[in-house]
Enzyme design. Structure first.
Site, PDB file in Angstrom:
ATOM      1  N   LYS A 182       0.831  -1.211   0.000  1.00 40.42           N
ATOM      2  CA  LYS A 182       0.000   0.000   0.000  1.00 40.42           C
ATOM      3  C   LYS A 182       0.862   1.256   0.000  1.00 40.42           C
ATOM      4  CE  LYS A 182      -4.170  -1.664  -0.021  1.00 40.42           C
ATOM      5  NZ  LYS A 182      -5.167  -1.415  -1.054  1.00 40.42           N
ATOM      6  N   LYS A 237      -1.407 -10.804  -9.270  1.00 44.55           N
ATOM      7  CA  LYS A 237      -2.555 -11.452  -8.636  1.00 44.55           C
ATOM      8  C   LYS A 237      -3.835 -10.804  -9.147  1.00 44.55           C
ATOM      9  CE  LYS A 237      -4.101  -9.954  -4.684  1.00 44.55           C
ATOM     10  NZ  LYS A 237      -4.322  -9.538  -3.288  1.00 44.55           N
ATOM     11  N   LYS A 284      -9.160  -6.435  -7.847  1.00 41.75           N
ATOM     12  CA  LYS A 284      -9.958  -5.272  -8.252  1.00 41.75           C
ATOM     13  C   LYS A 284      -9.079  -4.030  -8.391  1.00 41.75           C
ATOM     14  CE  LYS A 284     -14.376  -3.989  -8.490  1.00 41.75           C
ATOM     15  NZ  LYS A 284     -15.358  -4.801  -9.191  1.00 41.75           N
TER      16      LYS A 284
HETATM   17  P1  TYM Z   1     -10.143  -9.795  -0.005  1.00 43.16           P
HETATM   18  O1  TYM Z   1     -11.410  -9.056   0.136  1.00 43.16           O
HETATM   19  O2  TYM Z   1      -9.025  -9.126  -0.740  1.00 43.16           O
HETATM   20  O3  TYM Z   1     -10.383 -11.176  -0.709  1.00 43.16           O
HETATM   21  C1  TYM Z   1     -11.374 -12.093  -0.264  1.00 43.16           C
HETATM   22  C2  TYM Z   1     -10.819 -13.498  -0.370  1.00 43.16           C
HETATM   23  O4  TYM Z   1     -10.471 -13.792  -1.736  1.00 43.16           O
HETATM   24  C3  TYM Z   1      -9.129 -14.249  -1.793  1.00 43.16           C
HETATM   25  N1  TYM Z   1      -8.521 -13.782  -3.055  1.00 43.16           N
HETATM   26  C4  TYM Z   1      -7.806 -14.537  -3.876  1.00 43.16           C
HETATM   27  N2  TYM Z   1      -7.476 -15.842  -3.830  1.00 43.16           N
HETATM   28  C5  TYM Z   1      -6.728 -16.324  -4.855  1.00 43.16           C
HETATM   29  N3  TYM Z   1      -6.322 -15.570  -5.910  1.00 43.16           N
HETATM   30  C6  TYM Z   1      -6.623 -14.260  -5.991  1.00 43.16           C
HETATM   31  N4  TYM Z   1      -6.230 -13.542  -7.037  1.00 43.16           N
HETATM   32  C7  TYM Z   1      -7.408 -13.689  -4.940  1.00 43.16           C
HETATM   33  N5  TYM Z   1      -7.899 -12.446  -4.708  1.00 43.16           N
HETATM   34  C8  TYM Z   1      -8.575 -12.520  -3.538  1.00 43.16           C
HETATM   35  C9  TYM Z   1      -8.441 -13.616  -0.593  1.00 43.16           C
HETATM   36  O5  TYM Z   1      -7.275 -14.321  -0.225  1.00 43.16           O
HETATM   37  C10 TYM Z   1      -9.530 -13.654   0.453  1.00 43.16           C
HETATM   38  O6  TYM Z   1      -9.539 -14.905   1.094  1.00 43.16           O
HETATM   39  N6  TYM Z   1      -7.905  -9.129   4.430  1.00 43.16           N
HETATM   40  C11 TYM Z   1      -8.945  -9.890   3.754  1.00 43.16           C
HETATM   41  C12 TYM Z   1     -10.322  -9.743   4.393  1.00 43.16           C
HETATM   42  C13 TYM Z   1     -10.420 -10.081   5.843  1.00 43.16           C
HETATM   43  C14 TYM Z   1     -10.348 -11.397   6.405  1.00 43.16           C
HETATM   44  C15 TYM Z   1     -10.588 -11.228   7.789  1.00 43.16           C
HETATM   45  C16 TYM Z   1     -10.107 -12.656   5.862  1.00 43.16           C
HETATM   46  C17 TYM Z   1     -10.678  -9.224   6.886  1.00 43.16           C
HETATM   47  N7  TYM Z   1     -10.778  -9.904   8.021  1.00 43.16           N
HETATM   48  C18 TYM Z   1     -10.568 -12.324   8.657  1.00 43.16           C
HETATM   49  C19 TYM Z   1     -10.092 -13.746   6.741  1.00 43.16           C
HETATM   50  C20 TYM Z   1     -10.321 -13.567   8.108  1.00 43.16           C
HETATM   51  C21 TYM Z   1      -9.046  -9.388   2.325  1.00 43.16           C
HETATM   52  O7  TYM Z   1      -8.746  -8.239   2.054  1.00 43.16           O
HETATM   53  O8  TYM Z   1      -9.623 -10.264   1.446  1.00 43.16           O
END
Ligand code: TYM
Length: 339
Positions: A120, A200, A203
């Site tokens: 970030k 990766k 969005k």
């Molecule tokens: P987020 O919102 O970026 O993504 C949601 C979930 O999708 C997975 N993901 C991917 N997996 C494989 N390849 C990709 N290109 C890809 N893009 C997204 C992410 O690994 C995620 O599992 N920090 C987390 C949200 C969060 C969270 C939590 C997760 C907040 N609190 C507690 C688990 C437990 C996030 O930003 O995910």
């Protein structure tokens, strides 16, 4: 599904997703497939993490709309509020309080070295806010407040889960065993590369294939994919092992992906053919979910109802946990003393 407020469950699952609007196939293959699978046999809790979104988005209407959109998408994909508890993070403000309480055992150096924070720093240099730094502490609180043991996520979240385990150990060793060290659960496709073929799928990068995009948009996203960059001429043999389109066929063409790969290797098929077929297969794979989303979209009140009921169901668990944390940390009157 029963959520028991007074005991930790070794089979409790928690995961969260940011309200980023339409879910993409990276979310699905990396994490959501496991959310759905773990609705059976586990006590599953899933959350739209709108507090987390404040680290990068400051448009109130957009956060609210994207949270609704993501909830709609997950429900259409098969998240079943009868079998899992589904809610919005800001409807359980105890998450934010627990994050604050946990932060007192977290050395600043731990959060400064988190890969997502470093990233970030590079991608949004004009907005390095304090919430970004403490992002993983809030994520830890999300999981720990319900004493969840398993956390289905994509590989990009591995460092956050490792940090969560460290925070749990630090807190437990200072105040006594209470929190459970969570384990990440990865799918067999833990990191999906985006349409640029390099980064990766995300969005914020703008390289997604959106599950619920209009058909024409989805086809365009697939057709824009970068393939094997060494395959210049139509007659050149392709290398499915390094071609992202071929890799995705593995998941969306499970029956015949080897034939698709063979076509590439022998130059029987061109990249355009392989992409066109992939778009057809993705649309077919999600046809039912896309239909369910249209039905749900016509009942916007239903999504709100589900999220609200989920948050209410979790109230006793969150209150009980914070009570125990207050007690251990010396906050408020001693337990059992009337106020
Ligand atoms: P987020 O919102 O970026 O993504 C949601 C979930 O999708 C997975 N993901 C991917 N997996 C494989 N390849 C990709 N290109 C890809 N893009 C997204 C992410 O690994 C995620 O599992 N920090 C987390 C949200 C969060 C969270 C939590 C997760 C907040 N609190 C507690 C688990 C437990 C996030 O930003 O995910």
């Amino acid at each position: 599904m029963i959520i028991s407020p007074d005991e930790s469950s070794p089979a409790r699952v928690f995961s969260g997703v940011q309200p980023s609007g339409l879910p993409h196939i990276g979310n699905y293959l990396g994490a959501f497939r496991n959310y759905l699978a773990m609705q059976d046999g586990y006590e599953a809790i899933y959350c739209i993490v709108d507090y987390h979104a404040l680290t990068s988005t400051h448009d109130a209407a957009l956060i609210r709309q994207n949270a609704h959109e993501m909830a709609l998408g997950l429900l259409a994909l098969g998240l079943d509020p009868e079998r899992a508890t589904f809610f919005r993070q800001s409807d359980r403000p105890e998450h934010a309080e627990l994050a604050y309480l946990l932060s007192s055992v977290v050395p600043v150096s731990w959060v400064e070295r988190t890969p997502s924070f470093k990233e970030k720093r590079r991608t949004q240099p004009a907005d390095i806010n304090h919430a970004l730094l403490t992002y993983p502490v809030l994520q830890t609180a999300d999981i720990c407040i319900y004493r969840a043991r398993y956390v289905p996520v994509g590989k990009d979240q591995a460092a956050h889960l490792e940090l969560a385990r460290e925070i749990v150990r630090a807190w437990n060793s200072r105040y006594g065993e209470l929190f459970v060290e969570p384990d990440a659960v990865f799918s067999d496709s833990p990191l999906i590369v985006g349409t640029d073929g390099v980064q990766k799928m995300s969005k914020s990068v703008g390289n997604t294939i959106d599950i619920f995009a209009d058909e024409a948009v989805l086809r365009k996203q697939v057709m824009s994919m970068v393939t094997d960059t060494q395959r210049i001429l139509r007659t050149d043999p392709g290398r499915p092992e390094v071609c992202n389109v071929c890799q995705l066929h593995r998941w969306f063409s499970p029956e015949d992906f080897e034939q698709v790969w063979e076509g590439e290797r022998t130059a029987r098929t061109g990249c355009v053919d392989t992409k066109r077929l992939l778009a057809d297969r993705i649309l077919a794979y999600f046809a039912e979910a896309r239909e369910r989303r249209r039905e749900l979209e016509a009942r916007p009140g239903r999504v709100e109802e589900i999220l609200r009921a989920g948050a209410e169901r979790l109230a006793p668990l969150a209150t009980e946990m914070l009570g125990q944390v207050h007690d251990r940390m010396g906050l408020g009157p001693p337990r059992g003393v009337a106020q």
